[in-house]
Structure formats: C-alpha cells, structure tokens
Scaffold this motif. Sequence first.
Motif, mmCIF file in Angstrom:
data_model
loop_
_atom_site.group_PDB
_atom_site.id
_atom_site.type_symbol
_atom_site.label_atom_id
_atom_site.label_comp_id
_atom_site.label_asym_id
_atom_site.label_seq_id
_atom_site.Cartn_x
_atom_site.Cartn_y
_atom_site.Cartn_z
ATOM 1 N N UNK A 140 0.833 -1.197 0.000
ATOM 2 C CA UNK A 140 0.000 0.000 0.000
ATOM 3 C C UNK A 140 0.869 1.248 0.000
ATOM 4 N N UNK A 141 0.889 1.928 -1.128
ATOM 5 C CA UNK A 141 1.541 3.226 -1.266
ATOM 6 C C UNK A 141 0.436 4.226 -1.594
ATOM 7 N N UNK A 142 -0.121 4.883 -0.575
ATOM 8 C CA UNK A 142 -1.330 5.695 -0.797
ATOM 9 C C UNK A 142 -1.183 6.767 -1.863
ATOM 10 N N UNK A 143 0.033 7.275 -2.075
ATOM 11 C CA UNK A 143 0.224 8.305 -3.094
ATOM 12 C C UNK A 143 0.183 7.726 -4.503
ATOM 13 N N UNK A 144 0.170 6.393 -4.603
ATOM 14 C CA UNK A 144 0.174 5.756 -5.919
ATOM 15 C C UNK A 144 -1.138 5.038 -6.217
ATOM 16 N N UNK A 145 -2.181 5.356 -5.470
ATOM 17 C CA UNK A 145 -3.515 4.794 -5.716
ATOM 18 C C UNK A 145 -4.465 5.968 -5.925
ATOM 19 N N UNK A 146 -5.332 5.862 -6.924
ATOM 20 C CA UNK A 146 -6.245 6.969 -7.229
ATOM 21 C C UNK A 146 -6.996 7.411 -5.967
ATOM 22 N N UNK A 147 -6.858 8.673 -5.538
ATOM 23 C CA UNK A 147 -7.583 9.147 -4.351
ATOM 24 C C UNK A 147 -9.094 8.987 -4.480
ATOM 25 N N UNK A 148 -9.608 9.215 -5.690
ATOM 26 C CA UNK A 148 -11.055 9.086 -5.888
ATOM 27 C C UNK A 148 -11.540 7.660 -5.661
ATOM 28 N N UNK A 149 -10.642 6.689 -5.845
ATOM 29 C CA UNK A 149 -11.006 5.295 -5.590
ATOM 30 C C UNK A 149 -10.936 4.986 -4.103
ATOM 31 N N UNK A 150 -9.866 5.394 -3.448
ATOM 32 C CA UNK A 150 -9.710 5.121 -2.016
ATOM 33 C C UNK A 150 -10.808 5.780 -1.190
ATOM 34 N N UNK A 151 -11.157 7.017 -1.545
ATOM 35 C CA UNK A 151 -12.136 7.755 -0.739
ATOM 36 C C UNK A 151 -13.497 7.082 -0.712
ATOM 37 N N UNK A 152 -13.785 6.265 -1.707
ATOM 38 C CA UNK A 152 -15.076 5.575 -1.721
ATOM 39 C C UNK A 152 -15.183 4.551 -0.590
ATOM 40 N N UNK A 153 -14.038 4.183 0.003
ATOM 41 C CA UNK A 153 -14.037 3.125 1.010
ATOM 42 C C UNK A 153 -13.486 3.603 2.348
ATOM 43 N N UNK A 154 -13.535 4.911 2.555
ATOM 44 C CA UNK A 154 -13.194 5.492 3.851
ATOM 45 C C UNK A 154 -14.470 5.730 4.655
ATOM 46 N N UNK A 155 -14.348 5.577 5.951
ATOM 47 C CA UNK A 155 -15.506 5.813 6.825
ATOM 48 C C UNK A 155 -14.998 6.342 8.162
#
Length: 456
Positions: A140-155
Amino acid sequence: MKRNRTWAGAVLTGMLLLSACSGNNGAGEAPNAPNEPSGQESTSTPGSSDPVTIEFMGHGNPNEKKIFETLIAAFEKQYPNVTVKYTSVPPGEYSQKLTTLVSSGKAPDVFYVGGSEFYRFAEAGTVLNIQSYLDQTELFQPDNVWPTALDRYRYDGTNVGSGDLYGLPKDVGPWAFVYNKTLFDAAGVAPPPAEAGAWTWDDLLAAAKQLTVDENGDGKPDKYGVGAYSLESAVWGNGGQFIDYESGTVMIDQPEFYEAMQFVADLSLVHKVSPNQEAEQALNAYTRFLNGKLAMFAMGPWDQPAFWELPFEWDIAAWPASPSTGETATWLGSMGFAISAKSKHPQEAFDLAAFLSLDEAGQRENYQLGQAVPNLIDMARGEFLEQDKAPASRQVFLDIIEDYGRPDVPALSKDTQWIDAFWQDASKVWNGNMSAKDFTAEMQPKMQALYDKGNK
C-alpha cells in the motif's frame, strides 16, 4: 459491474450496475469505532505455512469470472498455503445473496461491496477496518492509488469519504463515450474528439443525424446515430445535479437539470437519432453497438474484452459538452473488496484483497485482460497507456478519473429509494407523456421525502 441507466428506459440495466449497492445491512451488528482496532486476530500469522481456506464472492459476466479465476490462481501461487473458494453470482442476485449471508453470520471472508451498501455495512460493523493491515504492508503506497477510488471506502464513523479504510477498490470505473469508427469513416463524418469540451451536444446531434440510416426504406432506422445517452453526463455538464449532498436537497427541479433531461429525451422523441423505448425493448443499445448498428454509445473499461472481439474499429472520446456551459462530465463508478468483520482469517483475507487491488503483478494481469484501469497511478499513466489494443484514445479513461468524472449518484446515500423512484418513473419523459420540466417538478417533493426518510 455493469451497463448503464439511460434515457431509453434501460432502468433495469442501471439497477444491475448498482445491484451490489442495494442490499440491506446486517441486522444486530454493532459498529466498530472508526479508529480502533477490530480485535480480530488471524488463526495463522503472516508468512505461516498453515493451510487456510478463505471464501471470496463477487459478481459479473463470464469474462469477469474468467479473469478473476486467473487472478486467484496467481494469488494462490504466491500464497501456496491459502486456498480461495471463489463464487461468482449473477449481478441481479448478488445483493440479496450477500444480505442473506451477512444476516445469517455466514458472510464470505472477502466480497464485493460498493456505494450505499458499503455505507450501511461500514456503519453496521459488517466490514473490517483494515487501516492497521494497510499500515503494515509494503503493497500500500497511498500516493500511488487513485484518491477518488480510495475515498469511496473510507468511513469516519459518520460519513463515507474520510477516515480509515474499510475496503480497497476493485476498480475505478470511468464511464466513457465509445463510437464505431468504421461507421464514421464510411459516412465521411469526423469522429468525436478525445479532448473534453471540444465537441458539444450540437456536434453530437449533427453527427448522429448523418449516421442514422433507414437502409430498407420502411420508415424505421436500421442504424442509429446514438443510443443510451447518459443522463448524468448531460445534467452535470449542463451545470445541474441530482442532489446537493451537503444540504441533502434534491435538485432535479432546477432548469439546469430538466433542460438536460429534455435534450436526452429529444434525441429520440424529436430528432429520431436514438432508439425509442419500443426499439430499445426489441434490441437494446448494447447489442445494437456490438452488431454494428449504433454509431455512438457508452462503455466502461470492463467492456474491453467483448469489444476487442468486434469486427469493426472503435475508439473512445470525451462526452459531448453542454453548449450552455462548455463543460464535460460523466460518472465514475467503483466496486470494492471488503473483508467480513467476522472472518476467522482476516490476515489471509486482507492478503487476497490487497493482491487483487494493489499488487503490481495482479494489476498488470487485470488491465492486460481488459478488466479495469490499474488502481496504481504510475502503471495507469505508463504501461497501461502504451498497451497496443483498442481504445487508441485510452487517455480518456484517465481524464475521466482525474478531471471530469464524478461519483455515481447513489454513492453517498445509505438508502437509495429516492433515486430508484426517479429511474422507475423516468419513462414518462422518455416516452413523451410528460415534459422533463413537469416531471421533475412532480418528482422532486417525492424524492425529497424519500431521501429525508432514509438518509437523515
């Protein structure tokens, strides 16, 4: 996931797109505090050789099933002590099956989840907070994953979009505008450009008129210029919106919305360049496009395997801009991998989800098989763009992700009855029984009451 929700009454296909978002939450399960560890411990430690079997459930067409069988085989080779029991459920049955399994305490270790269903499951504690697992993996390298994709699974305990991660993106799904290049070339019509804003609704209509052809002289088109035009694209491009999520106000009765809706309806009702409801029911737009009888349509990256087999040339372009605003927009879907909070093997379940979502080799195999745009930004901007397969203008997929794509309408709702009601009754406009202005004025208070009841 998926086909689309369209003006031509293809509401049911839209429901399939969102089928994994329409289940009920698991009854009687208390939520985990958003920033606290789940308390779950794996029965085997990372790197252990103890044999483990985990269950993974998803949905999709036969192409998607084959792709995931290949990916799972690659995972099992990398993790030889783990056996994955994979179940692929028909999209229309998935939500009910998952809800039943969750309610009975028999949820798979890993499963697809998205949109409103993710919201409800995170709130109910059905899915595992995986932040601590992510903090300990080099994948997991958060800067290398689309933010718009990750944000869909934050709570964060209250809202989706911030806080810890409770899932990982299976994909980020840019809904692109696809066209039959062979038909355009044969008709001597310039194709739609890849650049956002370079083509407007007026250009679309002019091209569609030239590409709509009655070949046998029976007064009915045998080939249409455009089909299943995205209402979301039209509304957002025109400056409208379905809802203001910050205030919780349904916005469909505004001119920007109903003028866009009328434009979409008039492609069939007035201009006759798109199949009407009767023609759509006889042969849907997707099949027409595959058969070479439709010049312009819509597609997601998951459509590539089927489209690669087509006997004609095709490419993707930016959605036409509203002439009133000059703006282009479309929706950006996503489905995620979630882990059951009751999994007996959370580490192995996380390893599978992380492999499918983040592993470089897995992402490479995924995009090469035509399943998705890579979740890894450097891969998407690099080798994905260099892939020697259609679409030639695959940069459009990235433009949608980075620039003008928006989350699909129900993504931030816990209860979707408000938008379901809209799609169920929209045929009143598509068949010409009501104007878009009158319809939206009638529907807004009904939708507002449903939204308030289920989401406030």
